[in-house]
Design a protein around this motif. Sequence first.
Motif, PDB file in Angstrom:
ATOM      1  N   HIS A 281       0.601  -1.153  -0.104  1.00  0.00           N
ATOM      2  CA  HIS A 281       0.458  -0.159   0.093  1.00  0.00           C
ATOM      3  C   HIS A 281       0.609   1.310   0.154  1.00  0.00           C
ATOM      4  O   HIS A 281       2.004   0.787   0.681  1.00  0.00           O
ATOM      5  N   LEU A 282       0.069   2.618  -0.784  1.00  0.00           N
ATOM      6  CA  LEU A 282       1.129   3.939  -0.942  1.00  0.00           C
ATOM      7  C   LEU A 282       0.650   4.474  -0.254  1.00  0.00           C
ATOM      8  O   LEU A 282      -0.754   4.640  -0.574  1.00  0.00           O
ATOM      9  N   ARG A 283       0.893   5.351   0.581  1.00  0.00           N
ATOM     10  CA  ARG A 283       0.390   6.177   1.826  1.00  0.00           C
ATOM     11  C   ARG A 283       1.252   7.810   1.620  1.00  0.00           C
ATOM     12  O   ARG A 283       2.333   7.725   1.827  1.00  0.00           O
ATOM     13  N   SER A 284       0.336   8.348   1.166  1.00  0.00           N
ATOM     14  CA  SER A 284       0.853   9.984   0.792  1.00  0.00           C
ATOM     15  C   SER A 284       1.423  10.505   2.788  1.00  0.00           C
ATOM     16  O   SER A 284       0.097  10.501   3.386  1.00  0.00           O
ATOM     17  N   VAL A 285       2.861  10.614   2.579  1.00  0.00           N
ATOM     18  CA  VAL A 285       3.199  11.653   3.626  1.00  0.00           C
ATOM     19  C   VAL A 285       1.938  12.961   4.348  1.00  0.00           C
ATOM     20  O   VAL A 285       1.899  13.288   5.514  1.00  0.00           O
ATOM     21  N   ALA A 286       1.935  13.896   2.758  1.00  0.00           N
ATOM     22  CA  ALA A 286       1.299  15.000   3.498  1.00  0.00           C
ATOM     23  C   ALA A 286      -0.032  14.537   3.503  1.00  0.00           C
ATOM     24  O   ALA A 286      -0.741  15.337   4.797  1.00  0.00           O
TER      25      ALA A 286
ATOM     26  N   ASN B  66       7.140  20.603  -8.130  1.00  0.00           N
ATOM     27  CA  ASN B  66       8.636  20.156  -8.133  1.00  0.00           C
ATOM     28  C   ASN B  66      10.145  19.086  -8.242  1.00  0.00           C
ATOM     29  O   ASN B  66       9.489  18.343  -9.122  1.00  0.00           O
ATOM     30  N   THR B  67      10.940  20.056  -8.301  1.00  0.00           N
ATOM     31  CA  THR B  67      12.175  19.048  -8.996  1.00  0.00           C
ATOM     32  C   THR B  67      12.557  18.933  -7.756  1.00  0.00           C
ATOM     33  O   THR B  67      13.856  18.078  -8.029  1.00  0.00           O
ATOM     34  N   ARG B  68      12.684  18.890  -6.545  1.00  0.00           N
ATOM     35  CA  ARG B  68      12.769  18.264  -5.361  1.00  0.00           C
ATOM     36  C   ARG B  68      12.212  18.309  -4.063  1.00  0.00           C
ATOM     37  O   ARG B  68      11.091  18.503  -4.466  1.00  0.00           O
ATOM     38  N   PRO B  69      12.118  16.776  -3.744  1.00  0.00           N
ATOM     39  CA  PRO B  69      11.156  15.865  -2.577  1.00  0.00           C
ATOM     40  C   PRO B  69      11.414  16.779  -1.636  1.00  0.00           C
ATOM     41  O   PRO B  69      11.965  17.373  -0.870  1.00  0.00           O
ATOM     42  N   GLY B  70       9.898  17.479  -1.488  1.00  0.00           N
ATOM     43  CA  GLY B  70       9.126  17.658  -0.180  1.00  0.00           C
ATOM     44  C   GLY B  70       8.293  17.335   0.374  1.00  0.00           C
ATOM     45  O   GLY B  70       8.552  16.000   0.148  1.00  0.00           O
ATOM     46  N   LYS B  71       7.666  17.394   1.536  1.00  0.00           N
ATOM     47  CA  LYS B  71       6.129  16.955   1.875  1.00  0.00           C
ATOM     48  C   LYS B  71       5.554  16.289   1.146  1.00  0.00           C
ATOM     49  O   LYS B  71       5.047  14.500   1.827  1.00  0.00           O
ATOM     50  N   ASP B  72       5.691  17.094   0.805  1.00  0.00           N
ATOM     51  CA  ASP B  72       3.631  16.659  -0.732  1.00  0.00           C
ATOM     52  C   ASP B  72       4.375  15.464  -1.263  1.00  0.00           C
ATOM     53  O   ASP B  72       3.858  14.751  -1.711  1.00  0.00           O
ATOM     54  N   GLU B  73       5.357  15.306  -1.498  1.00  0.00           N
ATOM     55  CA  GLU B  73       5.852  14.087  -2.640  1.00  0.00           C
ATOM     56  C   GLU B  73       6.743  12.787  -1.875  1.00  0.00           C
ATOM     57  O   GLU B  73       7.252  11.764  -3.021  1.00  0.00           O
ATOM     58  N   LEU B  74       6.168  12.972  -1.189  1.00  0.00           N
ATOM     59  CA  LEU B  74       7.233  11.562  -0.368  1.00  0.00           C
ATOM     60  C   LEU B  74       5.937  10.489   0.330  1.00  0.00           C
ATOM     61  O   LEU B  74       4.191  10.736   0.346  1.00  0.00           O
ATOM     62  N   PHE B  75       6.040   9.470   0.395  1.00  0.00           N
ATOM     63  CA  PHE B  75       5.591   7.736   0.766  1.00  0.00           C
ATOM     64  C   PHE B  75       6.516   7.172   1.422  1.00  0.00           C
ATOM     65  O   PHE B  75       6.955   7.054   1.794  1.00  0.00           O
ATOM     66  N   ASP B  76       4.960   6.472   1.697  1.00  0.00           N
ATOM     67  CA  ASP B  76       5.610   5.385   2.876  1.00  0.00           C
ATOM     68  C   ASP B  76       5.042   4.056   1.956  1.00  0.00           C
ATOM     69  O   ASP B  76       3.411   4.338   1.445  1.00  0.00           O
ATOM     70  N   LEU B  77       6.118   3.015   2.553  1.00  0.00           N
ATOM     71  CA  LEU B  77       5.001   1.793   2.088  1.00  0.00           C
ATOM     72  C   LEU B  77       4.780   0.952   3.178  1.00  0.00           C
ATOM     73  O   LEU B  77       5.232   0.704   4.185  1.00  0.00           O
ATOM     74  N   GLU B  78       3.420   0.274   2.760  1.00  0.00           N
ATOM     75  CA  GLU B  78       3.157  -0.092   4.139  1.00  0.00           C
ATOM     76  C   GLU B  78       3.020  -2.169   3.777  1.00  0.00           C
ATOM     77  O   GLU B  78       2.554  -2.005   2.322  1.00  0.00           O
ATOM     78  N   GLU B  79       3.001  -2.634   3.963  1.00  0.00           N
ATOM     79  CA  GLU B  79       2.433  -4.499   4.344  1.00  0.00           C
ATOM     80  C   GLU B  79       0.818  -4.459   3.567  1.00  0.00           C
ATOM     81  O   GLU B  79      -0.412  -3.718   4.376  1.00  0.00           O
ATOM     82  N   SER B  80       0.820  -5.127   2.499  1.00  0.00           N
ATOM     83  CA  SER B  80      -0.856  -5.634   2.033  1.00  0.00           C
ATOM     84  C   SER B  80      -0.780  -6.366   2.752  1.00  0.00           C
ATOM     85  O   SER B  80      -0.858  -7.924   2.293  1.00  0.00           O
ATOM     86  N   HIS B  81      -1.469  -6.669   4.222  1.00  0.00           N
ATOM     87  CA  HIS B  81      -2.186  -7.743   4.587  1.00  0.00           C
ATOM     88  C   HIS B  81      -3.901  -8.580   3.325  1.00  0.00           C
ATOM     89  O   HIS B  81      -4.212  -7.764   2.483  1.00  0.00           O
ATOM     90  N   PRO B  82      -3.564  -9.835   3.400  1.00  0.00           N
ATOM     91  CA  PRO B  82      -4.446 -10.183   2.962  1.00  0.00           C
ATOM     92  C   PRO B  82      -5.920  -9.879   3.274  1.00  0.00           C
ATOM     93  O   PRO B  82      -5.676  -9.930   4.414  1.00  0.00           O
ATOM     94  N   GLN B  83      -6.765 -10.013   2.110  1.00  0.00           N
ATOM     95  CA  GLN B  83      -8.638  -9.612   2.751  1.00  0.00           C
ATOM     96  C   GLN B  83      -8.631 -10.615   1.469  1.00  0.00           C
ATOM     97  O   GLN B  83      -8.174 -10.752   0.386  1.00  0.00           O
TER      98      GLN B  83
END
Length: 492
Positions: free
Chosen positions: A142-147, A243-260
Motif C-alpha cells: 500500500h502506498l500512503r501519502s505522507v502529506a 517540484n523538482t525536489r522532494p518535499g513533504k507532498d512528494e514523500l510516501f510510506d510503503l505499508e504491508e498489504s495483508h490478505p483481504q
Amino acid sequence: MPGNGLHQVLRVQFGLLNAADHYLTAESFGFKVNAAAPSLKRKQTWALEPGPGQGPAVLLRSCYLGRYLSAAEDGRVACEDERPGPDCRFLVRPQPDGRWALQSEPHGRFFGGTEDQLSCFATAVSPAELWTVHLAVHPQVHLRSVARQRYAHLCEQEDALATDSITPWGVDALVTLSFHSRQYRLQACDSRFLRSDGCLVREPEARAHYTLQLQAGRLAFRASDGRFLAPVGPTGTLQAGRNTRPGKDELFDLEESHPQVVLLAANHRYVSVRQGVNVSANQDEELDHETFLMQMDQDAPRCTFYASTGGFWALVTHGGIQATATQVSANTMFELEWRGRRVALKASNGRYVSMKKNGQLAACSDFLGQDEHFTLKLINRPLLVLRGPDGFVRQRRGSAHLDTNRSAFDAFRLSFSDGAYHIRGPDGGFWRTGSHGRVRGDGAGPEDFVLEFRARRRLAIRTPSGKYLRGGASGLLRADGDTPTGLALWEF
C-alpha cells in the motif's frame, strides 16, 4: 483506523547496485564486502539508519550480519562493527539520475569499485562510485501519502490512482512496484502502469518509469523530466507535480498489504457484518461489509479478522462471534485448519466456528461437519508475486519452465475456482504440473491450486496431487513437497 498495528510502515531495506550490475555484499568470512553478486538476496540487503547527533550523516547496516559498514582513513572498507563508530558515518550524495554517491563523513572520500576491489578512497565521483537503490521489500504494497495521510488506490471514475482513501480497503488499494533497468514502475491492480501525467497505460512506456529517492525513510518517485510524483487536486490524483525536489507532498510510506478475504458458508451465503456487530452468513454479494482483513500470526497458521466497520472478530459470551474488539487479544485469534478446498476456524475456547440455523457464527462445535467448513477467497491479489529464500518466481523467457531464484519477478494472474485458484503467466499459459513434478507455465487449460495461508506473508501452494510447490538448489519450481514448511513457503 485505531492504533492496532494493522497497517505498519515497512522498514525500507534495499540493495546497492553498482555500474557493473552487481550488488554490494556483506560476507561473514572476515566481515569483508564485495560487489560480485548478480542478484539481490539476504547478503545483499542493507538498511539506512540515521547517524548519532543532528547532522546529515547516515549509517549502513547489513541486514545479513547486523553490522555496520565502515571506511578507514586509508580507504579500506569492512562490515564488522557491531556498534557504529566514527568511520561508519557516510553522507549520501544523490545524483541527478537518482543514483547515490556515498562519501565518508570523517575522511571525505567516496566509496566504490568492482568485484572484491572495493575502497573508499576516491577524491571525486566517477561511474565506479555510483550506486542504484533497489528496494528489498516485497513489491506488492500500500502506498500512503505522507502529506495527505491518505492511501493511493485505483479510482475507476477518474481512471487514475487517487490518493484519497482513509484505509487501504479492497483490491483497488494494491500497488505493485517493479524494478526494471535501474528504474521503478508503479502498477495498479488492473495491471496498468502509472504515467507521469497521471494516466494509466497498458504498456510501460518511458514516462511510466521513475527513479527512487529515499528521504528520512520515506520514498519519492522522480519522473523522467525531473519532476516528482505527488497527489494533485481534490482527489489527490497521483502524477508528476511541479517540484523538482522532494518535499513533504512528494514523500510516501510503503505499508504491508495483508490478505483481504471473503468467506462463503455452507448455506452458500457470504459472512458479513452488514446487520450489526454479529458476524453472520447472510449476504448474497461480496462488498465492503463482507470483506475482512486477515492478519496472520508471525509463525503460525492462526489469524485475526478485521471488519470494514472497525472491529476485530472476537469470541464473546456463550461462544458468539462479534466484530467488536479494538485490540488483538487471545479471543480475537482463530486457528486455520485447511480441509482440501475448505477451511475450518478454531477459536480460543478450543471449539470450531460453526454456522447456526439463522446464519450467525459461533464457536460452539467440538466436531467438524458441513456447517464448520468455509470457502475462503483472497480478493486483493489479482496479481500474485511469489518470493522464496533464493529469489522470485519467474518464467524463463522462451521457455515454459518456472525458476525460483530470480532477482526480477513475474506477476501471475489469479482467478478463483471454488476454493482453489488458476494461475496464469505473462504469456497467457496456465500453470500445470508436468513430468517429475516440474511446474510449467504453458498449460492450455487450468489446474486447481489451493493457497494455504500459513504465517505472516507466507503461504503454501498445494497441487491436485496433494504435493506442495517448492523451490530448491536447482532453481526449478517443483510439486514435490510433502509438508507446507521450509522451501514450500512463499512470501506473497
